[in-house]
Design a protein around this motif. Structure first.
Motif, PDB file in Angstrom:
ATOM      1  N   SER A  27       0.834  -1.205   0.000  1.00 48.35           N
ATOM      2  CA  SER A  27       0.000   0.000   0.000  1.00 48.35           C
ATOM      3  C   SER A  27       0.867   1.252   0.000  1.00 48.35           C
ATOM      4  O   SER A  27       0.620   2.205  -0.756  1.00 48.35           O
ATOM      5  CB  SER A  27      -0.926  -0.014   1.216  1.00 48.35           C
ATOM      6  N   ALA A  30       2.775   1.612  -3.381  1.00 51.54           N
ATOM      7  CA  ALA A  30       1.907   2.080  -4.460  1.00 51.54           C
ATOM      8  C   ALA A  30       1.725   3.589  -4.395  1.00 51.54           C
ATOM      9  O   ALA A  30       1.774   4.286  -5.428  1.00 51.54           O
ATOM     10  CB  ALA A  30       0.554   1.379  -4.389  1.00 51.54           C
ATOM     11  N   GLU A  34       3.287   6.515  -7.225  1.00 52.70           N
ATOM     12  CA  GLU A  34       2.502   7.546  -7.922  1.00 52.70           C
ATOM     13  C   GLU A  34       3.023   8.941  -7.624  1.00 52.70           C
ATOM     14  O   GLU A  34       2.859   9.859  -8.433  1.00 52.70           O
ATOM     15  CB  GLU A  34       1.030   7.398  -7.545  1.00 52.70           C
ATOM     16  N   GLY A  39       1.659   9.632 -13.360  1.00 58.99           N
ATOM     17  CA  GLY A  39       1.069   8.916 -14.487  1.00 58.99           C
ATOM     18  C   GLY A  39       1.145   7.408 -14.366  1.00 58.99           C
ATOM     19  O   GLY A  39       0.471   6.679 -15.102  1.00 58.99           O
ATOM     20  N   VAL A  40       1.955   6.930 -13.431  1.00 55.54           N
ATOM     21  CA  VAL A  40       2.078   5.488 -13.217  1.00 55.54           C
ATOM     22  C   VAL A  40       1.006   5.027 -12.230  1.00 55.54           C
ATOM     23  O   VAL A  40       0.710   5.710 -11.245  1.00 55.54           O
ATOM     24  CB  VAL A  40       3.483   5.140 -12.677  1.00 55.54           C
ATOM     25  N   SER A  41       0.410   3.891 -12.490  1.00 54.73           N
ATOM     26  CA  SER A  41      -0.538   3.289 -11.558  1.00 54.73           C
ATOM     27  C   SER A  41       0.236   2.496 -10.515  1.00 54.73           C
ATOM     28  O   SER A  41       0.883   1.495 -10.837  1.00 54.73           O
ATOM     29  CB  SER A  41      -1.506   2.356 -12.301  1.00 54.73           C
ATOM     30  N   GLY A  42       0.150   2.948  -9.260  1.00 54.32           N
ATOM     31  CA  GLY A  42       0.853   2.254  -8.192  1.00 54.32           C
ATOM     32  C   GLY A  42       0.339   0.839  -7.998  1.00 54.32           C
ATOM     33  O   GLY A  42       1.121  -0.099  -7.779  1.00 54.32           O
ATOM     34  N   ARG A  43      -0.968   0.671  -8.084  1.00 54.16           N
ATOM     35  CA  ARG A  43      -1.540  -0.659  -7.907  1.00 54.16           C
ATOM     36  C   ARG A  43      -1.059  -1.606  -9.001  1.00 54.16           C
ATOM     37  O   ARG A  43      -0.709  -2.748  -8.716  1.00 54.16           O
ATOM     38  CB  ARG A  43      -3.064  -0.582  -7.918  1.00 54.16           C
ATOM     39  N   GLN A  44      -1.039  -1.123 -10.232  1.00 53.83           N
ATOM     40  CA  GLN A  44      -0.588  -1.970 -11.326  1.00 53.83           C
ATOM     41  C   GLN A  44       0.888  -2.307 -11.184  1.00 53.83           C
ATOM     42  O   GLN A  44       1.323  -3.428 -11.476  1.00 53.83           O
ATOM     43  CB  GLN A  44      -0.836  -1.281 -12.673  1.00 53.83           C
ATOM     44  N   ASN A  47       1.154  -5.053  -8.747  1.00 47.07           N
ATOM     45  CA  ASN A  47       0.660  -6.298  -9.340  1.00 47.07           C
ATOM     46  C   ASN A  47       1.642  -6.885 -10.349  1.00 47.07           C
ATOM     47  O   ASN A  47       1.730  -8.104 -10.500  1.00 47.07           O
ATOM     48  CB  ASN A  47      -0.692  -6.063 -10.016  1.00 47.07           C
ATOM     49  N   ASP A  48       2.388  -6.018 -11.040  1.00 54.16           N
ATOM     50  CA  ASP A  48       3.389  -6.497 -11.994  1.00 54.16           C
ATOM     51  C   ASP A  48       4.659  -6.973 -11.285  1.00 54.16           C
ATOM     52  O   ASP A  48       5.371  -7.855 -11.794  1.00 54.16           O
ATOM     53  CB  ASP A  48       3.747  -5.386 -12.993  1.00 54.16           C
ATOM     54  N   GLN A  81       4.844  -0.188 -17.772  1.00 55.82           N
ATOM     55  CA  GLN A  81       4.099   1.061 -17.961  1.00 55.82           C
ATOM     56  C   GLN A  81       4.947   2.100 -18.700  1.00 55.82           C
ATOM     57  O   GLN A  81       4.660   3.299 -18.653  1.00 55.82           O
ATOM     58  CB  GLN A  81       3.612   1.610 -16.615  1.00 55.82           C
TER      59      GLN A  81
END
Length: 250
Positions: A27, A30, A34, A39-44, A47-48, A81
């Protein structure tokens, strides 16, 4: 069953809820991602990163320091990303490690439970798999040395060139030697069916007790766990029911 002389404990997701510490770390990572990488998705990103981590959590050849290796994994996740920032990756890894250790504490009630078992004359030890540095930092974070005299780290055993991780019998037998008991006089408690339960049974221990926290995983056919618990805190009552607990002083 007969009373036992020793209990061996797994560390991650047995004495400490590592999964919960990981969630807190992810958490925070993420949110930091950001902030550092607009512009980057922290959650993604998280997950990656996770499958990269599970596939290879440290350099298999031991040539890259573990924190640097995991920072490289953050860079690989960033690339999904379209980003590459080595400095940000290093900060994300530091955030992950420091946050996880900040939350790495024994389950509430564990210290009292273990002390109670020791008061009944039972010897205790921790047997944990993993990278020697990572696991030692975890043991320091939860102050395991205040409670356990003997703590075996699988990564250390492998590093010396003549040891093994769980489920190999050698590490269980080494724990028996450290506490002064025979394999058939010890029980092992852990959450991994392969490393803990099968490992203990194949090593000739008196029993293996499985921690199945959410009750979602069935016990495979052929594995005879002495007991299945949702929390390690249920251990004393389970040992009593199994008639494995020595008579404790009143």
């Amino acid at each position: 069953m007969s009373p036992i002389k020793a209990i061996f404990f797994d560390l991650d997701d047995t004495l400490v809820l590592t999964e919960d510490a990981d969630k807190a770390a992810f958490s925070r990572v993420a949110a930091l991602a950001e902030e550092l990488l607009p512009g980057v998705s922290g959650r993604q990103l998280v997950n990656d990163w996770r499958p990269l981590f599970h596939a290879s959590p440290w350099c298999p050849e031991g040539k890259v320091e573990v924190e640097a290796w995991r920072a490289q994994l953050w860079r690989q996740a960033m690339a999904r990303q379209g980003r590459d920032d080595a400095a940000a990756a290093a900060r994300l890894q530091h955030c992950f490690s420091s946050t996880r250790l900040e939350h790495f504490r024994f389950v509430r009630g564990v210290e009292e439970m273990v002390a109670g078992l020791q008061g009944c004359g039972l010897a205790t030890a921790i047997i944990t798999n993993g990278h020697r540095m990572v696991q030692r930092h975890k043991l320091e974070a939860c102050q395991a040395g205040r409670l356990f005299q003997h703590m075996l780290v699988g990564g250390e055993e492998v590093a010396v060139g003549c040891g093994y991780e769980k489920p190999h019998p050698a590490i269980f037998h080494k724990a028996c030697g450290l506490v002064g008991c025979l394999p058939e006089e010890a029980v092992h408690v852990g959450d991994s069916l392969i490393a803990d339960i099968n490992g203990a049974l194949q090593s000739g221990l008196a029993g293996a007790i499985w921690i199945n926290r959410n009750g979602e995983r069935p016990l495979p056919t052929g594995l005879q766990a002495a007991a299945v618990l949702s929390s390690v805190l249920e251990l004393p009552s389970a040992l009593q029911q199994l008639q494995m607990l020595p008579r404790c002083p009143s």
